[in-house]
Design an enzyme around this catalytic site. Structure first.
Site, short mmCIF file in Angstrom:
data_model
loop_
_atom_site.label_atom_id
_atom_site.label_comp_id
_atom_site.label_asym_id
_atom_site.label_seq_id
_atom_site.Cartn_x
_atom_site.Cartn_y
_atom_site.Cartn_z
N GLY A 36 12.06 -68.96 -12.05
CA GLY A 36 12.28 -67.93 -13.07
C GLY A 36 13.37 -66.96 -12.65
N HIS A 37 13.28 -66.48 -11.41
CA HIS A 37 14.33 -65.58 -10.90
C HIS A 37 15.67 -66.29 -10.87
CE1 HIS A 37 10.75 -63.85 -8.64
NE2 HIS A 37 11.21 -62.79 -9.29
N GLN A 61 5.35 -48.94 -8.03
CA GLN A 61 4.84 -49.61 -9.23
C GLN A 61 3.53 -50.35 -8.98
OE1 GLN A 61 8.57 -52.10 -9.49
NE2 GLN A 61 7.16 -53.67 -10.19
N ASP A 150 7.98 -60.79 -18.40
CA ASP A 150 7.45 -59.42 -18.37
C ASP A 150 7.99 -58.69 -19.61
OD1 ASP A 150 6.06 -59.45 -15.78
OD2 ASP A 150 8.05 -59.83 -14.99
O1 PAF Z 1 10.10 -57.48 -12.50
C1 PAF Z 1 10.18 -57.12 -11.31
O2 PAF Z 1 10.26 -57.92 -10.39
C2 PAF Z 1 10.13 -55.63 -10.97
O3 PAF Z 1 9.28 -54.96 -11.83
C3 PAF Z 1 11.52 -54.98 -10.95
C4 PAF Z 1 12.17 -55.01 -12.32
C5 PAF Z 1 12.40 -55.70 -9.94
C6 PAF Z 1 11.40 -53.52 -10.52
O4 PAF Z 1 10.84 -53.40 -9.27
#
Ligand code: PAF
Length: 281
Positions: A36-37, A61, A150
């Protein structure tokens, strides 16, 4: 590919790239990279001439009872993958580099941050918005790439960019799925083999809704959600946290579905929390 750990070094690298007239793309990640990344990175590499991938497991977070300490970390393997994609810079700062002690400046969009994911992860989107705003201020990219997986995060970041006047184009990239339909996620590594075999049911429940809309023309959200819930009851290991049809911009539940309505789901499967969504077209 350079691996940089300080804000100053990244700023210098971007300044150099700008001097050469390069278009800067940023892919913010927390590492433990999966397909995905990599699809975000590949899109960034196609569209930009200077690509920075940030790898930072952002403590703000995660809630106090969440998985910050055990979140998968694999910096050297991640860098190997990114080198192959011909990324220009990996920015992998420490927590101390990103946050001064007792940092207390926050970016938050309360109306969108306290529903759905926000209800189960209080403070999560405040942490996300704050770190993404900081990364935007450090890198000042032309384009930034986020996954639709997300979806709530993507919608919130788009609103933040609009309301804080960031001159950045936010690119939403499609969710990448395993062959089984399970959405790629860094947390999939926590699933036991048995749970992995069950997990594709999450996406199947969304597809049931899509099929009911497409083939039977059913638009009543209540009926659709009920059918998906009934299907998931076949898997007692799956505990639904929410399953809803919502409006894209406001994230409010809708009574009738149609194009542009997002079906969102979050479940607990054993100890692992998984989310997925499907946009009706
Ligand atoms: O989606 C993510 O991996 C994280 O929420 C992000 C956008 C890198 C912020 O830390």
């Amino acid at each position: 590919m350079k691996v940089l750990v300080t804000i100053q070094a990244v700023r210098e690298a971007v300044r150099e790239a700008r001097k050469q007239g390069r278009v800067v793309g940023l892919v913010p990640t927390m590492g433990a990279l999966h397909q995905g990344h990599l699809s975000l990175v590949q899109q960034a590499c196609r569209e930009c001439s200077f690509v920075i991938v940030s790898i930072f497991v952002n403590p703000t977070q995660f809630g106090p009872r969440e998985d910050f300490a055990v979140y998968p970390r694999s910096l050297s393997a991640d860098c190997e993958l990114l080198k192959r994609e011909q990324v220009d810079v990996v920015f992998a700062p420490s927590v101390e580099e990103m946050y001064v002690p007792k940092a207390d400046t926050w970016v938050e969009i309360p109306s969108l941050s306290r529903v759905w994911e926000g209800r189960f992860r209080p403070g999560h989107f405040r942490g996300v918005c704050t770190i993404v705003a900081k990364l935007f201020n450090i890198v000042q990219p032309d384009f930034a790439y986020f996954g639709w997986k997300d979806a709530q995060q993507l919608i919130i970041i788009r609103k933040m960019v609009e309301e804080l006047n960031y001159p950045i184009v936010i690119v939403g990239c499609p969710t990448v799925r395993e062959k089984s339909g399970l959405a790629c996620s860094s947390r999939n590594v926590f699933l036991s083999p048995k749970e992995r075999a069950i997990a594709p049911a999450i996406y199947q429940s969304l597809k049931i809704i899509q099929d009911m809309v497409k083939s039977k023309g059913i638009t009543q959200a209540k009926k659709l959600i009920l059918a998906a819930r009934k299907f998931l009851k076949n898997y007692p290991q799956i505990k639904i946290q929410y399953l809803a049809a919502i409006e894209l911009q406001t994230l409010r539940p809708v009574k009738k579905v149609g194009p542009g309505v997002l079906i969102v789901v979050a479940v607990k499967l054993g100890k692992v929390r998984l989310i997925d969504n499907l946009l009706l077209t």
